[in-house]
Scaffold this motif. Structure first.
Motif, PDB file in Angstrom:
ATOM      1  N   GLY A  86     -22.917 -18.232 -27.201  1.00 51.91           N
ATOM      2  CA  GLY A  86     -22.716 -18.671 -25.831  1.00 51.91           C
ATOM      3  C   GLY A  86     -21.839 -19.909 -25.767  1.00 51.91           C
ATOM      4  N   VAL A  87     -21.830 -20.688 -26.850  1.00 53.19           N
ATOM      5  CA  VAL A  87     -21.029 -21.903 -26.969  1.00 53.19           C
ATOM      6  C   VAL A  87     -20.275 -21.826 -28.284  1.00 53.19           C
ATOM      7  N   ALA A  88     -19.010 -22.230 -28.288  1.00 52.79           N
ATOM      8  CA  ALA A  88     -18.209 -22.200 -29.512  1.00 52.79           C
ATOM      9  C   ALA A  88     -18.789 -23.167 -30.544  1.00 52.79           C
ATOM     10  N   ASP A  89     -18.559 -22.859 -31.831  1.00 50.97           N
ATOM     11  CA  ASP A  89     -18.941 -23.816 -32.861  1.00 50.97           C
ATOM     12  C   ASP A  89     -17.958 -24.981 -32.849  1.00 50.97           C
ATOM     13  N   ASN A  90     -18.147 -25.925 -33.753  1.00 52.54           N
ATOM     14  CA  ASN A  90     -17.325 -27.135 -33.723  1.00 52.54           C
ATOM     15  C   ASN A  90     -15.892 -26.915 -34.203  1.00 52.54           C
ATOM     16  N   GLU A  91     -15.579 -25.702 -34.635  1.00 56.00           N
ATOM     17  CA  GLU A  91     -14.214 -25.367 -35.030  1.00 56.00           C
ATOM     18  C   GLU A  91     -13.567 -24.417 -34.022  1.00 56.00           C
ATOM     19  N   GLY A  92     -14.249 -24.237 -32.894  1.00 58.41           N
ATOM     20  CA  GLY A  92     -13.692 -23.412 -31.821  1.00 58.41           C
ATOM     21  C   GLY A  92     -13.961 -21.931 -31.951  1.00 58.41           C
ATOM     22  N   ASP A  93     -14.735 -21.525 -32.943  1.00 64.57           N
ATOM     23  CA  ASP A  93     -15.030 -20.106 -33.137  1.00 64.57           C
ATOM     24  C   ASP A  93     -16.134 -19.695 -32.169  1.00 64.57           C
ATOM     25  N   ARG A  94     -15.894 -18.621 -31.419  1.00 62.76           N
ATOM     26  CA  ARG A  94     -16.902 -18.149 -30.473  1.00 62.76           C
ATOM     27  C   ARG A  94     -16.928 -16.624 -30.435  1.00 62.76           C
ATOM     28  N   PRO A  95     -17.565 -16.001 -31.427  1.00 64.94           N
ATOM     29  CA  PRO A  95     -17.703 -14.547 -31.385  1.00 64.94           C
ATOM     30  C   PRO A  95     -18.656 -14.129 -30.280  1.00 64.94           C
ATOM     31  N   THR A  96     -18.288 -13.100 -29.551  1.00 63.69           N
ATOM     32  CA  THR A  96     -19.135 -12.631 -28.441  1.00 63.69           C
ATOM     33  C   THR A  96     -19.368 -11.126 -28.503  1.00 63.69           C
ATOM     34  N   ASP A  97     -19.113 -10.532 -29.667  1.00 59.29           N
ATOM     35  CA  ASP A  97     -19.220  -9.076 -29.764  1.00 59.29           C
ATOM     36  C   ASP A  97     -20.531  -8.604 -30.372  1.00 59.29           C
ATOM     37  N   GLY A  98     -21.405  -9.535 -30.755  1.00 59.00           N
ATOM     38  CA  GLY A  98     -22.658  -9.130 -31.373  1.00 59.00           C
ATOM     39  C   GLY A  98     -22.484  -8.503 -32.736  1.00 59.00           C
ATOM     40  N   GLY A  99     -21.373  -8.817 -33.396  1.00 63.73           N
ATOM     41  CA  GLY A  99     -21.118  -8.263 -34.724  1.00 63.73           C
ATOM     42  C   GLY A  99     -22.036  -8.860 -35.783  1.00 63.73           C
ATOM     43  N   PRO A 100     -21.993  -8.324 -36.991  1.00 69.27           N
ATOM     44  CA  PRO A 100     -22.915  -8.774 -38.029  1.00 69.27           C
ATOM     45  C   PRO A 100     -22.496 -10.104 -38.656  1.00 69.27           C
ATOM     46  N   ILE A 101     -23.479 -10.840 -39.136  1.00 66.19           N
ATOM     47  CA  ILE A 101     -23.212 -12.016 -39.960  1.00 66.19           C
ATOM     48  C   ILE A 101     -22.701 -11.553 -41.321  1.00 66.19           C
ATOM     49  N   GLU A 102     -23.416 -10.590 -41.901  1.00 64.31           N
ATOM     50  CA  GLU A 102     -23.041  -9.990 -43.179  1.00 64.31           C
ATOM     51  C   GLU A 102     -22.984  -8.479 -42.980  1.00 64.31           C
ATOM     52  N   PRO A 103     -21.797  -7.873 -42.991  1.00 62.65           N
ATOM     53  CA  PRO A 103     -21.693  -6.433 -42.739  1.00 62.65           C
ATOM     54  C   PRO A 103     -22.587  -5.589 -43.646  1.00 62.65           C
ATOM     55  N   ALA A 104     -22.772  -6.028 -44.882  1.00 63.20           N
ATOM     56  CA  ALA A 104     -23.602  -5.243 -45.808  1.00 63.20           C
ATOM     57  C   ALA A 104     -25.030  -5.784 -45.909  1.00 63.20           C
ATOM     58  N   GLY A 105     -25.354  -6.775 -45.074  1.00 59.53           N
ATOM     59  CA  GLY A 105     -26.677  -7.392 -45.161  1.00 59.53           C
ATOM     60  C   GLY A 105     -27.736  -6.622 -44.399  1.00 59.53           C
ATOM     61  N   PRO A 106     -29.002  -6.965 -44.630  1.00 58.25           N
ATOM     62  CA  PRO A 106     -30.093  -6.307 -43.898  1.00 58.25           C
ATOM     63  C   PRO A 106     -30.054  -6.657 -42.418  1.00 58.25           C
ATOM     64  N   ALA A 107     -30.685  -5.831 -41.610  1.00 62.02           N
ATOM     65  CA  ALA A 107     -30.687  -6.056 -40.164  1.00 62.02           C
ATOM     66  C   ALA A 107     -31.369  -7.360 -39.784  1.00 62.02           C
ATOM     67  N   ALA A 108     -32.319  -7.796 -40.597  1.00 62.05           N
ATOM     68  CA  ALA A 108     -33.032  -9.054 -40.320  1.00 62.05           C
ATOM     69  C   ALA A 108     -33.551  -9.618 -41.636  1.00 62.05           C
ATOM     70  N   ARG A 109     -33.753 -10.910 -41.639  1.00 63.02           N
ATOM     71  CA  ARG A 109     -34.448 -11.576 -42.743  1.00 63.02           C
ATOM     72  C   ARG A 109     -35.570 -12.405 -42.130  1.00 63.02           C
ATOM     73  N   PHE A 110     -36.658 -12.541 -42.894  1.00 59.47           N
ATOM     74  CA  PHE A 110     -37.856 -13.178 -42.363  1.00 59.47           C
ATOM     75  C   PHE A 110     -38.168 -14.468 -43.107  1.00 59.47           C
ATOM     76  N   ALA A 111     -38.442 -15.510 -42.348  1.00 54.71           N
ATOM     77  CA  ALA A 111     -38.801 -16.791 -42.938  1.00 54.71           C
ATOM     78  C   ALA A 111     -39.986 -16.615 -43.875  1.00 54.71           C
ATOM     79  N   THR A 112     -39.978 -17.375 -44.960  1.00 59.77           N
ATOM     80  CA  THR A 112     -41.021 -17.243 -45.975  1.00 59.77           C
ATOM     81  C   THR A 112     -42.104 -18.307 -45.838  1.00 59.77           C
ATOM     82  N   TRP A 113     -42.026 -19.108 -44.775  1.00 64.89           N
ATOM     83  CA  TRP A 113     -43.098 -20.054 -44.535  1.00 64.89           C
ATOM     84  C   TRP A 113     -44.158 -19.435 -43.643  1.00 64.89           C
TER      85      TRP A 113
END
Length: 235
Positions: free
Chosen positions: A97-124
């Protein structure tokens, strides 16, 4: 090169730099209060992290490999949040919703890691940590959605970094509210004639930095205890 003493367990505390034009962020302002301290037999390393989609993943990998932390808590600001929010889940999506400090603002809902799992869960144990703060009369809750901005990306990548480094231990993301000093500044520095939109909120939920520091100390104490129990169990 790491200056950590060999054999001494390290707990990582990372905090996001100021973003969205703000001059400060409680997530990074708390770090100097804890860096180098020993809590529960664990030495703390506190590091400010960039609000950068491009740089944060590699930095997290480097931190995990260098320090091999027995626990890791990342701190970030949740604007308008009335208390402390322990995150449990990071999804493999970016939509800013807000650009990062380098002006990057993805708005397509794309993946963080294309080959990564759909979610990761905190271990605490987020629920136990929240209960610990509540017992000290500090407002805290468990959250199952860290959003789709840098906080979510940070949690997703740090959990992946811990796994890649082969280190186990409690890790997660803690959302903080504004400090009272920040909100006082918003009120002081508002437009002289008032906001153009009368409903623009400036008197926002907040907690003093001293209260936030007390909450973080309780959290780190609990994490150190849990981490050393885990370490002994794995021997």
């Amino acid at each position: 090169m790491s200056l950590d003493t060999p054999g001494r367990p390290i707990g990582l505390v990372t905090g996001s730099a100021p973003f969205a034009g703000l001059p400060d962020n409680p997530a990074s302002d708390l770090l100097p209060l804890f860096d180098g301290r020993e809590i529960g037999g664990v030495t703390l390393r506190c590091i400010r992290t960039p609000v950068s989609r491009a740089r944060l993943p590699a930095l997290n990998r480097d931190l995990a490999a260098e320090h091999r932390p027995v626990f890791w808590v990342a701190l970030g600001l949740a604007t308008g949040e009335p208390g402390f929010r322990f995150e449990t889940t990071a999804i493999n999506r970016v939509d800013f919703g807000v650009a990062d400090n380098e002006g990057d603002r993805p708005t397509d809902g794309g993946p963080i890691e294309p080959a990564g799992p759909a979610a990761r869960f905190a271990t605490w144990d987020a629920r136990a940590l929240a209960r610990g703060l509540l017992a000290a009369d500090l407002p805290a809750t468990v959250s199952h959605h860290a959003g789709t901005h840098l906080c979510n990306l940070n949690l997703y990548c740090l959990l992946g970094a811990m796994a890649a480094a082969g280190v186990t231990g409690p890790a997660g993301f803690l959302h903080l509210p504004y400090t009272t000093a920040q909100v006082a500044r918003f009120l002081r520095e508002g437009p002289e004639g008032g906001d153009a939109a009368p409903m623009t909120p400036r008197l926002l939920p907040s907690l003093p930095q001293e209260t936030q520091a007390a909450a973080l100390e309780l959290t780190l104490t609990a994490l150190a205890k849990a981490a050393l129990i885990t370490k002994e169990t794995l021997r």
